[in-house]
Scaffold this active site. Structure first.
Site, PDB file in Angstrom:
ATOM      1  N   GLU A  93       2.501   4.423  -4.192  1.00 26.56           N
ATOM      2  CA  GLU A  93       2.598   5.976  -5.250  1.00 26.56           C
ATOM      3  C   GLU A  93       4.235   6.732  -5.330  1.00 26.56           C
ATOM      4  OE1 GLU A  93      -0.765   4.697  -4.384  1.00 26.56           O
ATOM      5  OE2 GLU A  93       0.390   6.019  -2.688  1.00 26.56           O
ATOM      6  N   ASP A 147       0.974  -1.141   0.366  1.00 27.06           N
ATOM      7  CA  ASP A 147       0.135  -0.023   0.159  1.00 27.06           C
ATOM      8  C   ASP A 147       0.810   0.994  -0.305  1.00 27.06           C
ATOM      9  OD1 ASP A 147      -2.026   1.793   0.181  1.00 27.06           O
ATOM     10  OD2 ASP A 147      -2.517   1.000   2.008  1.00 27.06           O
TER      11      ASP A 147
END
Length: 890
Positions: free
Chosen positions: A514, A511
């Site tokens: 980005e 997770d």
């Protein structure tokens, strides 16, 4: 070399253009130019004139920089839908626009459009590059591109190299780059072809001045790519390539929230991976610069720009598309199909086929942020068992960590985590936990091995001083591993293996990759330079590249983060895939939030922090379908929603749809009400069990579809148009989905509905409720209301009964699907791809009358059964799946 010179000189351009346009009207297309330089041996290639560019826009003025008013009636007379923006970087005045040599005409904002039509737009004579030195090569040809007039962006690269590669019959590949200075290129391993295809489905044409490429489909002459519609830009930090589109039916360009088919009425899609809950018209977690166009004939083609820099993709209603990238090179693949399914496979030939997930990964997964101890997890597992719900994989969010640091577990609530995982294994279950990339940097030296060892090996992304860039994520101050660094791959592998030796987990949930950052850039800010403040800023949320992530100017092994940002999740997925193979010795299971083209080789994807709402339930279907088209078939949304409180009806309907996500997980937020299936009324639980029964019954089909995806580049969940491209009514259907070729799923997506309308392509579709399945739990299955067991469709919309306990499934006539009766999700280990598995029963749908005799390999079957109500024939058999067999009846 054959050279042809047209007789029209520049002073007579207006007369010449009139003559050419008249000729074009007569011929039905324009193939004209002022100068043709065509190598004699380049069969299938021809030159396209600058008039093609002008005629396409009718067409628009004045080589810049000079003003347009004196010629507005002719040079600026461009239809609004065909105008290409001459002020993509900022809002400018008329005076500033005309100083750029562009046309200025204010227009209204089109209704339903995300962005308005450009007020400042290019005239057709705006200077671009000129083609020269066209030379044959073993793979195609090469040429030089030169620009004599700089643009309004700094650091134009005035001389470029064009290389065109005729790689396969259905794949064209061309690059435009700086021949004098090596620029960043995406480090994606792609196929290398050593000789050009002997024949192709496409032909190419060129415009010399302004330079442009036109790609046609030989079959029907349709123009698929035409870059002459707007000038080419190639500055250091701004690259723009525009093309016409042959149709308004365009899909791809993930990740975004919205319909499967993109809106071509002035839409901008921004690709810059961002930690943000799914919201329309914003840049989300992933970037996939690939689009597919469905042509009016039912054929399809695709285009892939292999570029990982921050970019905008603008769609306009002419229709046309513009790529605007902030760096790298122009590396373009064109896939000729000719059908949509072939386009997907050709794209995956470049970016890689999906990995094959383990069988257990296709069962039901359960998670919640808020499972704060092993005692709570044990109780959840016990409750699921008592309520007769299958549970293959139990997950943990951040709760298990010590101070939210990777590769640790806290000794308060999770002191016996290793023992709990062993208990899960003994019960036939698996365990997956969250792992974030950011590594805590706040402890004293020697207190946290992952950071200490990472520092020693030099694996972290660095700032302008050469020190690790420090941001802030869940554990506080953090450093960010550079997964493009080979040393980081080895370090990550070691950290995974060491933690696995303590806690024998089965998969990884990566997770925040980005990468997400709770401060802008870093705790120390970012340098004030061109990488942080590029001359063109795509439409990123937050108005800066460093918003919610790290400094674009930070340094990685292969380049700057400015170039590599969109690859962060992909490179972590690769590192995690590699580490799990080493630690466990079996096929890995990884689910990631951030993605880029090629991600499906290493991991699956979940759609992030969706809200518990009917809108987000509905929008999950186009996202699941889109990621399948992009080669990431292991994908799903958080069932019942992650944020906010679900309702019982919403959770039932979401569980029914989620049973047909390729990846099925119920997960929600710490601050929302718990939503495990057993939390709801018995009526709701019964409906959820029924949906889960269907999934587990169909797991052999799902596993087979994943094998086809892994070995052939097929999709698992697929839009209807992939199977029925000649039926234009399927093209916009994104509230239904297919599993493979044959299983049509029509879910309820609105509150309070007990009917649902779905589209059924031409053919016979059998209601799968005609096939009895073993129910979950001790309660007998409810008898369905009288059903229409077969739909004979001519290609039509059909309204179906859909009470709360029902999701409609229909099987396409002429297809065979494998099913199982067991609810225990266990893969029997066999050789030869299941050749020794035994087939116990065959059910035939659509048998009009009772047979007198049934034969299995020529031997009569005495105890077959036939239902005249459902027209189904059940045949008990004992056959080996690895051997040919023949079943017949009369």
């Amino acid at each position: 070399m054959d050279m042809r010179w047209l007789s029209c000189s520049r002073p007579l351009l207006g007369v010449c253009t009139f003559f050419f346009l008249a000729t074009a009207a007569f011929l039905g297309h324009v193939l004209l130019h002022n100068l043709a330089v065509v190598p004699r041996k380049l069969h299938g290639f021809s030159q396209v004139p600058k008039e093609t560019y002008r005629a396409h826009q009718q067409r628009a003025s004045g080589p810049g920089p000079q003003s347009c008013p004196g010629t507005a009636s002719t040079q600026c007379n461009v239809p609004p839908n065909s105008r290409f923006d001459c002020a993509p970087d900022r809002a400018i005045t008329q005076e500033q626009c005309e100083a750029r040599g562009c046309c200025y005409m204010p227009v209204g904002w089109p209704r339903g459009s995300q962005m308005g039509q450009p007020w400042c737009f290019f005239p057709p004579s705006y200077p671009s590059y000129m083609l020269g030195n066209l030379t044959p090569t073993d793979m195609g040809y090469t040429a030089s591109l030169t620009r004599t007039t700089p643009t309004f962006f700094p650091k134009d690269i005035l001389t470029l190299r064009l290389d065109v590669l005729l790689e396969t019959e259905s794949r064209l590949h061309f690059t435009i780059k700086d021949p004098k200075s090596r620029r960043y290129e995406v480090p994606l391993e792609t196929p290398r072809v050593h000789s050009q295809a002997p024949s192709t489905l496409y032909s190419m044409e060129f415009s010399e001045e302004p330079f442009g490429v036109v790609v046609r489909r030989k079959l029907d002459g349709r123009v698929l790519l035409n870059t002459t519609v707007a000038p080419l830009f190639f500055a250091d930090q701004f690259l723009q390539l525009s093309t016409s589109l042959p149709s308004q039916h365009v899909t791809g360009l993930a990740e975004h929230l919205g319909p499967l088919m993109l809106n071509t009425s002035w839409t901008k899609i921004t690709l810059w991976n961002r930690d943000i809950a799914p919201t329309p018209n914003v840049n989300l977690y992933g970037s996939h610069p690939f689009y597919m166009v469905l042509e009016d004939s039912g054929l399809a083609h695709g285009v892939f720009l292999l570029n990982s820099n921050a970019m905008d993709v603008v769609l306009q209603p002419s229709p046309a598309l513009s790529w605007r990238s902030t760096g790298g090179i122009l590396d373009v693949y064109v896939f000729l199909g000719p059908d949509p399914k072939s386009v997907v496979q050709q794209y995956l030939d470049i970016v890689g086929y999906p990995f094959m997930p383990p069988y257990w990964g296709l069962g039901f997964h359960l998670c919640r942020w808020g499972y704060s101890s092993t005692a709570i997890i044990r109780q959840v597992v016990e409750n699921m068992t008592k309520a007769n719900f299958p549970l293959d994989v139990q997950w943990n969010d951040l709760d298990y960590m010590d101070a939210r640091r990777d590769f640790t577990f806290n000794k308060d609530g999770f002191g016996d985590l290793p023992a709990m995982v062993q208990e899960l294994h003994q019960g036939g279950r698996r365990y997956v936990m969250i792992v974030d990339p950011a590594i805590s940097s706040s402890g004293p030296a020697g207190s946290y091995r992952p950071y200490d060892e990472g520092l020693r090996r030099g694996v972290f992304i660095t700032n302008e001083t050469g020190q690790p860039l420090i941001g802030k994520v869940w554990p506080g101050s953090t450093a960010f591993p550079d997964f493009t660094n080979p040393k980081a791959l080895d370090w990550w592998q070691d950290m995974v293996a060491e933690f696995h030796a303590q806690v024998p987990f089965d998969g990884m949930w990566i997770d925040m990759n980005e990468p997400s950052n709770f401060v802008k850039g870093s705790l120390d800010g970012c340098p004030n330079g061109n990488l942080e403040n590029p001359p063109y800023l795509p439409g990123v949320v937050g108005g800066t590249l460093q918003a919610a992530t790290i400094c674009a100017s930070s340094h990685q092994f292969l380049s700057t983060h400015y170039d590599l940002h969109n690859l962060y999740g992909l490179t972590e997925a690769l590192a995690s895939h590699r580490a799990l193979v080493k630690a466990r010795g079996t096929r890995p299971f990884i689910i990631s939030r951030s993605t880029f083209s090629g991600h499906g080789q290493f991991a699956g994807h979940w759609t992030g922090d969706v809200w518990s709402s009917w809108d987000q339930l509905s929008s999950s279907i186009p996202e699941i379908l889109l990621f399948n088209l992009l080669g990431v078939p292991l994908v799903g949304a958080d069932i019942c929603g992650f944020q906010g409180n679900t309702s019982e009806e919403l959770c039932v309907r979401w569980t029914q749809l989620g049973a047909f996500y390729p990846f099925m997980r119920n997960h929600n937020d710490l601050h929302s009400l718990p939503q495990e299936p057993y939390r709801f009324s018995e009526m709701a639980q019964r409906a959820m069990r029924k949906a889960l029964t269907l999934r587990y019954t169909l797991l052999p089909l799902l596993y087979t579809l994943f094998h086809s995806a892994h070995t052939r580049g097929d999709t698992v969940a697929r839009p209807l148009f992939l199977e029925f491209p000649l039926d234009p009514r399927t093209w916009t259907v994104d509230r239904q989905l297919l599993w493979g070729e044959a299983l049509l799923i029509t879910p309820v997506l609105e509150a309070g509905k007990v009917e649902v309308t779905g589209y059924f392509p031409a053919g016979i579709w059998y209601n799968l409720q005609a096939v009895p399945v073993q129910p979950l739990g001790s309660l007998p299955p409810q008898l369905p209301a009288p059903l229409k067991f077969a739909i004979h469709s001519e290609g039509q919309w059909v309204t179906l009964p859909a009470p709360l306990d029902t999701i409609n499934l229909h099987l396409r006539a002429g297809h065979i699907i494998p099913m199982q009766n067991t609810i225990v999700n266990e893969m029997v280990h066999v050789t030869s791809e299941g050749a020794s598995l035994q087939l116990k029963k065959v059910t035939i749908l659509g048998v009009a009358s009772a047979p007198q005799q049934v034969l299995s390999n020529g031997v009569p079957v005495p105890n077959f059964t036939y239902s005249p109500n459902t027209q189904t024939l059940d045949i008990p058999v004992s056959l080996m799946m690895g051997q040919q067999f023949l079943i017949s009846w009369s």
